[in-house]
Design a protein around this motif. Sequence first.
Motif, PDB file in Angstrom:
ATOM      1  N   VAL A   1       0.309   4.469  10.633  1.00 58.95           N
ATOM      2  CA  VAL A   1      -0.919   4.741   9.882  1.00 58.95           C
ATOM      3  C   VAL A   1      -0.808   4.063   8.528  1.00 58.95           C
ATOM      4  O   VAL A   1       0.240   3.530   8.180  1.00 58.95           O
ATOM      5  CB  VAL A   1      -1.110   6.267   9.687  1.00 58.95           C
TER       6      VAL A   1
ATOM      7  N   ASN B   1     -10.165   0.889   6.049  1.00 57.12           N
ATOM      8  CA  ASN B   1      -9.274   1.165   7.194  1.00 57.12           C
ATOM      9  C   ASN B   1     -10.045   2.026   8.214  1.00 57.12           C
ATOM     10  O   ASN B   1     -11.251   1.822   8.343  1.00 57.12           O
ATOM     11  CB  ASN B   1      -7.954   1.798   6.739  1.00 57.12           C
TER      12      ASN B   1
ATOM     13  N   ILE C   1       0.825  -1.216   0.000  1.00 58.05           N
ATOM     14  CA  ILE C   1       0.000   0.000   0.000  1.00 58.05           C
ATOM     15  C   ILE C   1       0.862   1.270   0.000  1.00 58.05           C
ATOM     16  O   ILE C   1       0.715   2.132  -0.875  1.00 58.05           O
ATOM     17  CB  ILE C   1      -0.954   0.000   1.228  1.00 58.05           C
TER      18      ILE C   1
HETATM   19  P1  IMP Z   1      -0.691  -0.747   5.457  1.00 62.69           P
HETATM   20  O1  IMP Z   1      -1.993  -0.085   5.163  1.00 62.69           O
HETATM   21  O2  IMP Z   1      -0.614  -2.161   4.974  1.00 62.69           O
HETATM   22  O3  IMP Z   1       0.471   0.082   5.003  1.00 62.69           O
HETATM   23  O4  IMP Z   1      -0.540  -0.856   7.056  1.00 62.69           O
HETATM   24  C1  IMP Z   1      -0.377   0.291   7.874  1.00 62.69           C
HETATM   25  C2  IMP Z   1      -1.063   0.089   9.211  1.00 62.69           C
HETATM   26  O5  IMP Z   1      -2.460   0.121   9.015  1.00 62.69           O
HETATM   27  C3  IMP Z   1      -0.763  -1.225   9.890  1.00 62.69           C
HETATM   28  O6  IMP Z   1      -0.777  -1.027  11.291  1.00 62.69           O
HETATM   29  C4  IMP Z   1      -1.921  -2.110   9.479  1.00 62.69           C
HETATM   30  O7  IMP Z   1      -2.160  -3.148  10.395  1.00 62.69           O
HETATM   31  C5  IMP Z   1      -3.037  -1.095   9.507  1.00 62.69           C
HETATM   32  N1  IMP Z   1      -4.151  -1.398   8.618  1.00 62.69           N
HETATM   33  C6  IMP Z   1      -4.225  -1.179   7.296  1.00 62.69           C
HETATM   34  N2  IMP Z   1      -5.425  -1.534   6.835  1.00 62.69           N
HETATM   35  C7  IMP Z   1      -6.135  -1.957   7.869  1.00 62.69           C
HETATM   36  C8  IMP Z   1      -7.481  -2.419   8.037  1.00 62.69           C
HETATM   37  O8  IMP Z   1      -8.286  -2.485   7.098  1.00 62.69           O
HETATM   38  N3  IMP Z   1      -7.825  -2.777   9.285  1.00 62.69           N
HETATM   39  C9  IMP Z   1      -6.986  -2.679  10.339  1.00 62.69           C
HETATM   40  N4  IMP Z   1      -5.753  -2.234  10.248  1.00 62.69           N
HETATM   41  C10 IMP Z   1      -5.318  -1.880   9.017  1.00 62.69           C
END
Ligand code: IMP
Length: 448
Positions: free
Chosen positions: A259, A245, A158
């Motif tokens: 984040v 999210n 992402i």
């Molecule tokens: P990324 O979005 O994969 O870059 O993750 C960044 C942060 O956001 C991490 O702590 C993930 O666990 C959290 N995260 C991203 N998407 C979600 C979601 O849909 N639910 C819960 N946590 C999320």
Amino acid sequence: MAGTTSNPSAGLGTCPKTKGNATAVVGMQWGDEGKGKLVDLLSAEHDVVVRYNGGANAGHSVVIAGQRYALHLIPAGILSKGTLAVIGNGVVLDPDTLLKELDTLQSRGVDTSGLVISANAHVVMPYHKDEDAAREDTLKSGAGDSPLTEIGTTRRGIGPAYADKVQRAAAVRARDLLRPELLRARITQACRFKAPILGKQPDVEAMVATATAWGKRLAPMIRETTYLIHDQLRAGKRVMFEGANGTLLDVDHGTFPYVTGSSTGTAGIANGAGVPPTILTSAIGVMKAYSTRVGTGPMPTELSGDIAHRIRERGREYGTTTGRPRRVGWLDVVALRYAAMLNGITSLSVMLLDVLAGFETLRVCTAYQLGDGSTTDRFAADGAELAAAKPIYTDLPGFMDEIGAARSLATLPTPARAYLDFIQEKVGVPIGFVSIGPDREQTIIVGA
Ligand code: IMP
């Protein structure tokens, strides 16, 4: 497939909780609030559902007639028959995940002919996932002598995909999947940029072949979506914007740097779908009756031990996307008030209230004590500052009986109603929905 398949949502009739023709459904905590269930519920009264942010990091699960559907990229609105499901330009699109999701839905008889993908959505390439993992591993290995820990990302690419969007030169958009020469040039350029980060040269030819195959399958779905959405609104259709999210993971307003890479709240809708910020007529804030978080970063009300274990097991608090056990904690109304303020929330949807049955006392954080001993009822949108905040709790009596069969507020135990009243009062926004189990029927529409 259209015509031979039927989507599972039967429709709940008119719901009095959304007014006008542009509804936002956003998460008010750290994601996983149960937005999928609410979007599904409201789909029956919307013609169009638009995802505007995030990517395959999200996991929306919907249970209909005992059947669970887990969606990462396709708007949960697809489960409602006749709904136009739009993946907006603000989404980072992982075609591998999307195609798997499409295949699964089709094999279960869901009509997916209403899916449209914005030509301007950016594509998550395999090297984005590799980069995400490489960065996380580097952060992890340096943790000993650095105040920086890994973010605990979903490793779905992402952050790197959004970074390439901002870097521009080598980004691949959905429309590029249909332009062979440009696609090759962009992928070649991207691989040159990525080689030093990955410590190896990505295989350009393999990447081009993969992306070309994606393009072939996705071509009928890739469209200009900005005018499409505006045309629908002008024609009087009802449009729902489905957030992914949660607010506290917002790249600007969340607990930075822990984040995600997108604007997760109502502010993200304008850019991520191409509509003016004044468009919204309702903004539903989805919240759990307690807190959860996946990944690293501060969470003032975090619990450990028996209580955490009980909430985690009862709430099935394991990630839809990664399967990671979620961190759990008591409800934090400081954070919720902040989320309500940022998003202009017009009604709350309290999810998973049933999970809290059986606790003698329910604790709710109403303020924080800071490192210097002072107290505040304001949220700190900074990972380090929030890490120093200690929760100040108000204790409320719990409810011992299971509540999954309740169909109105009046049939909930008195302490459960008092808990909801407390939330409503402290957050300052009326409750429109209360979810007391995974099924569609296990939803109380307040005032309906
Ligand atoms: P990324 O979005 O994969 O870059 O993750 C960044 C942060 O956001 C991490 O702590 C993930 O666990 C959290 N995260 C991203 N998407 C979600 C979601 O849909 N639910 C819960 N946590 C999320």
